[in-house]
Scaffold this motif. Sequence first.
Motif, PDB file in Angstrom:
ATOM      1  N   LEU A  50       0.828  -1.202   0.000  1.00  0.00           N
ATOM      2  CA  LEU A  50       0.000   0.000   0.000  1.00  0.00           C
ATOM      3  C   LEU A  50       0.870   1.263   0.000  1.00  0.00           C
ATOM      4  CD1 LEU A  50      -2.850  -0.946   2.527  1.00  0.00           C
ATOM      5  CD2 LEU A  50      -2.640  -1.454   0.094  1.00  0.00           C
ATOM      6  N   ALA A  51       1.960   1.216   0.752  1.00  0.00           N
ATOM      7  CA  ALA A  51       2.861   2.374   0.811  1.00  0.00           C
ATOM      8  C   ALA A  51       3.496   2.634  -0.553  1.00  0.00           C
ATOM      9  CB  ALA A  51       3.939   2.153   1.866  1.00  0.00           C
ATOM     10  N   THR A  52       3.843   1.555  -1.287  1.00  0.00           N
ATOM     11  CA  THR A  52       4.457   1.712  -2.608  1.00  0.00           C
ATOM     12  C   THR A  52       3.494   2.368  -3.594  1.00  0.00           C
ATOM     13  OG1 THR A  52       5.897  -0.200  -2.260  1.00  0.00           O
ATOM     14  CG2 THR A  52       5.509   0.470  -4.540  1.00  0.00           C
ATOM     15  N   ILE A  53       2.234   1.917  -3.609  1.00  0.00           N
ATOM     16  CA  ILE A  53       1.248   2.492  -4.521  1.00  0.00           C
ATOM     17  C   ILE A  53       0.978   3.951  -4.155  1.00  0.00           C
ATOM     18  CG2 ILE A  53      -1.165   2.336  -5.273  1.00  0.00           C
ATOM     19  CD1 ILE A  53      -0.930  -0.696  -4.920  1.00  0.00           C
ATOM     20  N   THR A  54       0.958   4.251  -2.857  1.00  0.00           N
ATOM     21  CA  THR A  54       0.754   5.626  -2.415  1.00  0.00           C
ATOM     22  C   THR A  54       1.879   6.531  -2.906  1.00  0.00           C
ATOM     23  OG1 THR A  54      -0.414   4.854  -0.434  1.00  0.00           O
ATOM     24  CG2 THR A  54       0.436   7.100  -0.399  1.00  0.00           C
ATOM     25  N   ARG A  55       3.125   6.067  -2.782  1.00  0.00           N
ATOM     26  CA  ARG A  55       4.269   6.863  -3.242  1.00  0.00           C
ATOM     27  C   ARG A  55       4.215   7.067  -4.755  1.00  0.00           C
ATOM     28  NH1 ARG A  55       7.187   3.691   0.525  1.00  0.00           N
ATOM     29  NH2 ARG A  55       7.899   2.317  -1.145  1.00  0.00           N
ATOM     30  N   LEU A  56       3.788   6.027  -5.503  1.00  0.00           N
ATOM     31  CA  LEU A  56       3.717   6.142  -6.951  1.00  0.00           C
ATOM     32  C   LEU A  56       2.678   7.183  -7.363  1.00  0.00           C
ATOM     33  CD1 LEU A  56       4.692   5.079  -9.680  1.00  0.00           C
ATOM     34  CD2 LEU A  56       2.919   3.320  -9.550  1.00  0.00           C
ATOM     35  N   ALA A  57       1.507   7.149  -6.718  1.00  0.00           N
ATOM     36  CA  ALA A  57       0.466   8.133  -7.029  1.00  0.00           C
ATOM     37  C   ALA A  57       0.934   9.546  -6.690  1.00  0.00           C
ATOM     38  CB  ALA A  57      -0.812   7.794  -6.264  1.00  0.00           C
ATOM     39  N   ARG A  58       1.651   9.692  -5.570  1.00  0.00           N
ATOM     40  CA  ARG A  58       2.157  11.005  -5.181  1.00  0.00           C
ATOM     41  C   ARG A  58       3.188  11.510  -6.183  1.00  0.00           C
ATOM     42  NH1 ARG A  58       4.424   9.813  -0.315  1.00  0.00           N
ATOM     43  NH2 ARG A  58       6.478   9.530  -1.237  1.00  0.00           N
ATOM     44  N   ARG A  59       4.083  10.619  -6.631  1.00  0.00           N
ATOM     45  CA  ARG A  59       5.144  11.024  -7.551  1.00  0.00           C
ATOM     46  C   ARG A  59       4.590  11.380  -8.920  1.00  0.00           C
ATOM     47  NH1 ARG A  59       8.261   8.050 -11.074  1.00  0.00           N
ATOM     48  NH2 ARG A  59       7.540   6.075 -10.224  1.00  0.00           N
ATOM     49  N   LEU A  60       3.628  10.576  -9.430  1.00  0.00           N
ATOM     50  CA  LEU A  60       3.092  10.809 -10.763  1.00  0.00           C
ATOM     51  C   LEU A  60       1.987  11.853 -10.775  1.00  0.00           C
ATOM     52  CD1 LEU A  60       2.913   7.136 -12.088  1.00  0.00           C
ATOM     53  CD2 LEU A  60       4.725   8.804 -12.447  1.00  0.00           C
ATOM     54  N   GLY A  61       1.326  12.063  -9.619  1.00  0.00           N
ATOM     55  CA  GLY A  61       0.232  13.020  -9.549  1.00  0.00           C
ATOM     56  C   GLY A  61      -1.018  12.572 -10.266  1.00  0.00           C
ATOM     57  N   ILE A  62      -1.201  11.249 -10.417  1.00  0.00           N
ATOM     58  CA  ILE A  62      -2.370  10.704 -11.100  1.00  0.00           C
ATOM     59  C   ILE A  62      -2.941   9.557 -10.279  1.00  0.00           C
ATOM     60  CG2 ILE A  62      -1.514  11.304 -13.402  1.00  0.00           C
ATOM     61  CD1 ILE A  62      -0.697   8.367 -13.719  1.00  0.00           C
ATOM     62  N   ILE A  63      -4.146   9.112 -10.659  1.00  0.00           N
ATOM     63  CA  ILE A  63      -4.746   7.950 -10.006  1.00  0.00           C
ATOM     64  C   ILE A  63      -3.974   6.705 -10.418  1.00  0.00           C
ATOM     65  CG2 ILE A  63      -6.814   6.511  -9.849  1.00  0.00           C
ATOM     66  CD1 ILE A  63      -8.474   9.013 -10.362  1.00  0.00           C
ATOM     67  N   VAL A  64      -3.609   5.869  -9.438  1.00  0.00           N
ATOM     68  CA  VAL A  64      -2.904   4.616  -9.690  1.00  0.00           C
ATOM     69  C   VAL A  64      -3.732   3.482  -9.107  1.00  0.00           C
ATOM     70  CG1 VAL A  64      -0.835   3.270  -9.247  1.00  0.00           C
ATOM     71  CG2 VAL A  64      -0.637   5.717  -9.684  1.00  0.00           C
ATOM     72  N   SER A  65      -4.004   2.463  -9.916  1.00  0.00           N
ATOM     73  CA  SER A  65      -4.748   1.291  -9.462  1.00  0.00           C
ATOM     74  C   SER A  65      -3.893   0.062  -9.679  1.00  0.00           C
ATOM     75  CB  SER A  65      -6.067   1.155 -10.215  1.00  0.00           C
ATOM     76  OG  SER A  65      -6.906   2.269  -9.973  1.00  0.00           O
ATOM     77  N   ARG A  66      -3.825  -0.797  -8.676  1.00  0.00           N
ATOM     78  CA  ARG A  66      -2.997  -1.994  -8.753  1.00  0.00           C
ATOM     79  C   ARG A  66      -3.659  -3.135  -7.990  1.00  0.00           C
ATOM     80  NH1 ARG A  66      -0.582   0.959 -11.685  1.00  0.00           N
ATOM     81  NH2 ARG A  66       1.667   1.350 -11.871  1.00  0.00           N
ATOM     82  N   GLY A  67      -3.445  -4.353  -8.465  1.00  0.00           N
ATOM     83  CA  GLY A  67      -3.771  -5.536  -7.693  1.00  0.00           C
ATOM     84  C   GLY A  67      -2.547  -5.961  -6.909  1.00  0.00           C
TER      85      GLY A  67
END
Length: 463
Positions: A50-67
């Motif tokens: 969850l922390a990794t997906i949160t960091r990715l969304a913060r860095r890219l500034g877009i919605i990120v969805s992952r399984g």
Amino acid sequence: MNAYDPSAENPVAHAVVGMDGVLHSADPALIALNQRAGGDLGRALAVPQLATITRLARRLGIIVSRGVVVADDDADIDLWVRAQPEGDTIRLAVSGWREVQPWQPIGPASDARATFLASDADWRWDTDASLCLTFVSLEAGPRYGFDAIALLGQPLTQMFALEAGDDGALPMLDALARRRAMTGQPARLRGSGRPVMLSAEVRHDRTGAFAGFVGAARMVEAEVTPAPVEAPLSTTFTSGLDRALRAPLARIVANADSINAQADGPVQPDYADYAADIASAGRHLLELVNDLVDLQAVERPDFTLAVERIDLADVTRRAAGLLSVRAGNAGVTIARPALGELSWALGDFRRVLQILVNLIGNAVRYSPPGSQVTAVVERGARDVSVVVTDQGKGIAPEDQVRIFEKFERVDPSEAGGNGLGLYIARRLARAMQGDLTVESAPGQGARFVLTLPADAPRGEDQR
């Protein structure tokens, strides 16, 4: 296991995470899952996936969805995570909550893993396929001077500084390339510098694909087993790695770029984003392969370069031109020598271009948007220098020696290279009877200086 019940009225659990990664609020199911991972409200999100997906969304500034599949007590949970930036927070929506059979080795590997885990290791660690830590023995942290919770989700090299073995090779890289067990990887704990020996078994996912390492660490008494002596990487290792990885990685990058560009037709935005992530990771691995081949070359005792007369101002203009698109995307400008400016030096054209691309590329990477990177040529009595200056955050004095060492970076948690570029660049510069130095201070940018022997101007060059 106290997992979220998918039969409940609301099958989606929500959470709000700050830009600093701290969990501000969450539904009960997520609070419980985070607590079982060692976290709590008001602290950094402790579930690595969850922390990794949160960091990715913060860095890219877009919605990120992952399984993702999250380890939880004695079972694993299959989740679908959606991270949406909202102002100065990231809003998580987590659904699915399907319990799946946790990873177990299949067949003969079970006995090998049991033997491995029963060894005389001082503590355990696990990684995912990208070599980010997914488990660290909590009891080892206070004893050996690290924060096990803070390391979760971080690259393995955030805990260990890997060192070459007696044959000059890195067992970790060989195990990663060949997808096999690793033994005898010498390393040092970050922070304390204490020597440690690493071993690991390969883990596979349900499809049989590589899913990371199940690792163990054993402390080494320095007085009994001194740190390994630095030795060149073996030619067999680097040539094998080059052959095994370069062509497959090139195909992966090309196909991922094609999907991201939607060359064969439209795809869902999420899949296009996944393809961009895959292409970026593939390029990073290709850079690592290239650097390891260069590393093997520059560390040979008989390594030499064919020095010739080169126009250092022209090489600088070419390096800046190669990076102009990257700089434009980052909102950074590059000031370079004017057309017609000549400055003759002695060096290997291809290797000097390689050094300058590395220096200017690093300057662009660490420069804030709207700033300028300058690459100017300065001539002395006996040498010619290219000075690359940026307006980034600068380098502390204690780090200015370390960044020229193998596999060292100022901040390993930042996106960037693999810690070999500056080491190789300095070795190349010195092989041409020159040098590479840095001048910097925190908050005042950095100034890298490549110096090469000057070549006397010839009659037709004097203007």
